[in-house]
Design a protein around this motif. Structure first.
Motif: not given
Length: 379
Positions: A273-280, A312-316, A325-328, A340-344
């Motif tokens: 679920d965290m993958l699905r949320f963070t991808r969104a 807003t609740g997320v970080s780089q 990387l973009h992270a939660v 976390m994931g790559t910006p794309d």
């Protein structure tokens, strides 16, 4: 198993063998599909291995969920990011120099409100961050009013918008505004605006009064207790680690407890679920374009994770090789979680330890395995 996931598995095994983490998982999603790896155990009594369906406390990852809900309400026209706290919660933010007429909703969820940092409140430390205090208060049920009163007991540390200071109080206020603006509970509104639209079947926001976890879950183990005899008045963000009990102390099973995370960190989830949320959040498939841009309009951080910027609740996060990387991310009693994931959005990794020690080193090794560079160490 690919070359990358093989390296990730080696990092997981190393984290248990060398760092002594109880259990650790990494869920990788990229062009090769999904891969889930684990090391250690979900339960020290039974020896059960970690599984993809295991729920865990996602800690301050919940701030990203709260922010997404606020931004959805802004898109619906229910509120504006430029609304002040005083407009929605008259008289709540006042005293000790606090002024709700100067603080906007945007300030609250970007940690730029100037509200004082409450983590080292003396009473909170004694009751919840010492072993004796925890044993007595682990099932204490907080109210939102109590959480806000702790925040208001602290004077502000800068004028709104001037700087960055990571504080849960801003998110407690954001949760209270969500409830005032919608007439629904924070938990129900998170379900409506985020959880249901994304189909997150393993995720829920835990009410303040609820003990433990629903459904299949890990046990959670903590060593993050202040040493006996330490005066909470001397604790700061910079020195608290030196006052923690050492790795030779027995961990405490903190699974069957309440949480005061609420809108600042009360989300229970799974790696999938965290993958699905963070991808969104990265790709902008939940929020409209204007709100997606708002989420990633980042500011530099201070006294937090170094070399990061906060939206807003997320970080780089900037890695040692300069890539971003973009992270939660979040930490809770007995749990640490970073997705976390790559910006794309082409590669994402969701990580969790069901213990609250050595997680940063463990995740750094996984990050290097998955993305080709370790996280940039503190300067």
């Amino acid at each position: 198993m690919t070359a990358i996931t093989g390296k990730v598995q080696e990092a997981l095994d190393w984290s248990v063998a060398e760092l002594g983490v109880t259990g650790i998982v990494a869920h990788v999603q990229d062009e090769n599909g999904n891969w889930f790896g684990s090391a250690g155990v979900a339960d020290t009594q039974t020896g059960r291995r970690r599984e993809p369906a295991d729920r865990f406390h996602a800690g301050s990852c919940g701030k990203a969920y709260t922010s997404a809900a606020v931004l959805q309400l802004a898109a619906e026209g229910t509120l504006s990011m430029d609304d002040t706290v005083e407009q929605w919660l008259p008289g709540v933010v006042g005293g000790n120099g606090n002024d709700g007429s100067k603080i906007t909703i945007r300030h609250l969820i970007t940690h730029t409100s100037g509200l004082g940092v409450t983590g080292w409140d003396r009473d909170v430390v004694r009751r919840f961050h010492t072993r004796a205090g925890w044993a007595e208060n682990s099932r204490y049920v907080w109210t939102v009013d109590e959480l806000l009163n702790v925040q208001m007991s602290q004077p502000p540390i800068f004028e709104p918008g001037e700087s960055f200071a990571y504080t849960n109080g801003g998110y407690y206020l954001a949760g209270a505004i969500i409830e005032k603006a919608t007439g629904r509970s924070y938990e129900k509104e998170l379900e409506r605006t985020v959880i249901q639209p994304l189909g997150l079947t393993g995720t829920y926001a835990r009410p303040l009064s609820e003990v433990g976890f629903r459904g299949q879950h890990t046990r959670a183990y903590s060593r993050m207790f202040i040493k006996d005899g330490v005066d909470p008045a001397i604790l700061t963000t910079e020195n608290y680690e030196s006052h923690l009990q050492g790795p030779d102390t027995d961990p405490v099973d903190v699974t069957e407890s309440t949480t005061f995370g609420w809108a600042a960190g009360g989300v229970m989830s799974t790696t999938g679920d965290m993958l699905r949320f963070t991808r969104a959040m990265i790709e902008g498939t939940l929020l409209p374009p204007a709100q997606h841009r708002e989420m990633w309009a980042t500011v530099p951080t201070r006294d937090w994770i170094p070399s990061t910027r906060y939206g807003t609740g997320v970080s780089q996060w900037t890695l040692a090789d300069g890539s971003v990387l973009h992270a939660v991310c979040g930490m809770a009693n007995g749990s640490a979680a970073v997705t976390m994931g790559t910006p794309d959005g082409r590669r994402l990794v969701s990580m969790n330890t069901n213990c609250d020690w050595s997680w940063f080193q463990a995740f750094d090794r996984v990050i290097e395995a998955a993305f080709g560079s370790p996280y940039l160490p503190p300067q």
